[in-house]
Design an enzyme around this catalytic site. Structure first.
Site, PDB file in Angstrom:
ATOM      1  N   LYS A  16      15.835  15.362 -15.312  1.00 16.22           N
ATOM      2  CA  LYS A  16      16.566  14.292 -16.016  1.00 16.22           C
ATOM      3  C   LYS A  16      18.067  14.586 -16.038  1.00 16.22           C
ATOM      4  O   LYS A  16      18.879  13.712 -15.759  1.00 16.22           O
ATOM      5  CB  LYS A  16      16.055  14.138 -17.462  1.00 16.22           C
ATOM      6  CG  LYS A  16      14.567  13.828 -17.569  1.00 16.22           C
ATOM      7  CD  LYS A  16      14.140  13.607 -19.006  1.00 16.22           C
ATOM      8  CE  LYS A  16      14.368  14.801 -19.921  1.00 16.22           C
ATOM      9  NZ  LYS A  16      13.535  15.986 -19.611  1.00 16.22           N
ATOM     10  N   ARG A  87      11.978  10.834 -28.002  1.00 16.93           N
ATOM     11  CA  ARG A  87      10.947  11.834 -27.738  1.00 16.93           C
ATOM     12  C   ARG A  87       9.716  11.650 -28.603  1.00 16.93           C
ATOM     13  O   ARG A  87       8.787  12.452 -28.508  1.00 16.93           O
ATOM     14  CB  ARG A  87      11.521  13.227 -28.003  1.00 16.93           C
ATOM     15  CG  ARG A  87      12.282  13.771 -26.830  1.00 16.93           C
ATOM     16  CD  ARG A  87      12.901  15.052 -27.271  1.00 16.93           C
ATOM     17  NE  ARG A  87      12.665  16.130 -26.351  1.00 16.93           N
ATOM     18  CZ  ARG A  87      13.537  16.488 -25.420  1.00 16.93           C
ATOM     19  NH1 ARG A  87      14.631  15.821 -25.235  1.00 16.93           N
ATOM     20  NH2 ARG A  87      13.296  17.529 -24.672  1.00 16.93           N
ATOM     21  N   ARG A 121      15.702  28.440 -13.928  1.00 17.25           N
ATOM     22  CA  ARG A 121      17.011  27.778 -14.079  1.00 17.25           C
ATOM     23  C   ARG A 121      18.059  28.758 -14.620  1.00 17.25           C
ATOM     24  O   ARG A 121      17.791  29.543 -15.522  1.00 17.25           O
ATOM     25  CB  ARG A 121      16.875  26.594 -15.033  1.00 17.25           C
ATOM     26  CG  ARG A 121      18.211  25.959 -15.392  1.00 17.25           C
ATOM     27  CD  ARG A 121      18.068  24.634 -16.074  1.00 17.25           C
ATOM     28  NE  ARG A 121      17.299  24.680 -17.292  1.00 17.25           N
ATOM     29  CZ  ARG A 121      16.945  23.595 -17.984  1.00 17.25           C
ATOM     30  NH1 ARG A 121      17.272  22.398 -17.555  1.00 17.25           N
ATOM     31  NH2 ARG A 121      16.241  23.710 -19.092  1.00 17.25           N
ATOM     32  N   ARG A 154      19.053  29.679 -20.245  1.00 11.68           N
ATOM     33  CA  ARG A 154      19.052  28.984 -21.530  1.00 11.68           C
ATOM     34  C   ARG A 154      18.052  29.657 -22.457  1.00 11.68           C
ATOM     35  O   ARG A 154      16.983  30.072 -22.003  1.00 11.68           O
ATOM     36  CB  ARG A 154      18.644  27.515 -21.290  1.00 11.68           C
ATOM     37  CG  ARG A 154      19.588  26.533 -21.914  1.00 11.68           C
ATOM     38  CD  ARG A 154      19.334  25.142 -21.417  1.00 11.68           C
ATOM     39  NE  ARG A 154      18.152  24.533 -22.016  1.00 11.68           N
ATOM     40  CZ  ARG A 154      17.798  23.262 -21.815  1.00 11.68           C
ATOM     41  NH1 ARG A 154      18.519  22.494 -21.032  1.00 11.68           N
ATOM     42  NH2 ARG A 154      16.721  22.766 -22.376  1.00 11.68           N
ATOM     43  N   ARG A 165       7.383  23.758 -25.192  1.00 10.21           N
ATOM     44  CA  ARG A 165       8.087  22.484 -24.957  1.00 10.21           C
ATOM     45  C   ARG A 165       7.202  21.521 -24.177  1.00 10.21           C
ATOM     46  O   ARG A 165       7.180  20.312 -24.437  1.00 10.21           O
ATOM     47  CB  ARG A 165       9.395  22.746 -24.197  1.00 10.21           C
ATOM     48  CG  ARG A 165      10.469  23.370 -25.078  1.00 10.21           C
ATOM     49  CD  ARG A 165      11.583  23.997 -24.262  1.00 10.21           C
ATOM     50  NE  ARG A 165      12.285  23.084 -23.406  1.00 10.21           N
ATOM     51  CZ  ARG A 165      12.986  23.444 -22.334  1.00 10.21           C
ATOM     52  NH1 ARG A 165      13.066  24.723 -21.988  1.00 10.21           N
ATOM     53  NH2 ARG A 165      13.605  22.545 -21.626  1.00 10.21           N
TER      54      ARG A 165
END
Ligand code: AP5
Length: 213
Positions: A16, A87, A121, A154, A165
């Site tokens: 996204k 969400r 990531r 992160r 998540r």
């Protein structure tokens, strides 16, 4: 500046952020992302505590905090692509009250691929550019190709928090996709292809759905 109101849905790691940045640039609209907005306000004191307490365990930050951030951003924007919101059903109901959407796009990616993408990531701590240790590695290890800054993981990209998540997404956010499936311009796009291929599909949808873009 065009005036499209675009909503991009999808699980954590679906791309996204990657795609929204490209769309914002290419269609001259504002990228509204609750994740980045909350990261910039991690230690803000609210009556529910700080956003950090929720984000570090992979839980959702309470609706009133997030709704306020989104309303202010939408009120200030002409055209926008919204990423990371809504969400849950309550946020979706609030969004439907404050604005009208032209296009809703949902990116679909398998859980296995999402885990690989998120745990690999790395982000530049200076300019925010995204890399991936395997898929899009920097030329020099742990160093940003764009600005030379250091690359960091992160805090919520550890395997344990990513699993949580993804569980929160399935239980709480998946119903939001179902909510928008009946929208007049709802499009499901295969997000498990290269970023360029995914962007091409999104561009095709937006060019036909946003007149004058
Ligand atoms: P947020 O920052 O919104 O995180 P997220 O939804 O979990 O999304 P990500 O940013 O992790 O993934 P993405 O889909 O943007 O993927 P990306 O493009 O980076 O939210 C973080 C936290 O904030 C939440 O857990 C919650 O606590 C809180 N929060 C946020 N919004 C909230 C709300 N509305 N209500 C309550 N709480 C809220 O890509 C991921 C990786 O994959 C990158 O390494 C990238 O390079 C790579 N990649 C991307 N596309 C491809 C591709 N096509 N092929 C291969 N690799 C790819």
């Amino acid at each position: 500046m065009t005036t499209g109101h675009v909503l991009l849905l999808g699980p954590p790691g679906a791309g996204k952020g990657t795609q929204s940045a490209r769309v914002a640039d290419s269609f001259d609209i504002v990228h509204i992302t609750t994740g980045d907005a909350l990261r910039a306000r991690k230690d803000m004191e609210t009556e529910f505590g700080t956003p950090r307490e929720y984000m570090e365990t992979g839980e959702l930050v309470p609706d009133p905090v997030v709704n306020e951030i989104v309303k202010a951003a939408i009120d200030a924007a002409d055209g926008f692509i919204l990423d990371g919101y809504p969400r849950n059903r309550e946020q979706a109901a609030y969004l439907d009250e404050i604005t009208e959407l032209d296009v809703v796009i949902s990116l679909e990616v398998s859980r296995e691929e999402l885990l690989l993408r998120l745990t690999g990531r790395r982000i530049c701590e200076d300019c925010g550019t995204n890399f991936h240790v395997e898929f899009t590695p920097p030329e020099t290890e742990d160093t940003c190709d764009d600005c030379g800054g250091g690359l960091v993981q992160r805090e919520d990209d550890s395997k344990e928090t990513v699993e949580e998540r993804l569980n929160v997404f399935e239980e709480t956010t998946r119903p939001v996709i179902e909510h928008y499936r009946s929208h007049k311009s709802f499009h499901e796009i295969d997000g498990e292809r290269s970023p360029a291929e995914v962007f091409e599909s999104i561009t095709t949808v937006l060019e036909s759905a946003l007149p004058g873009s």
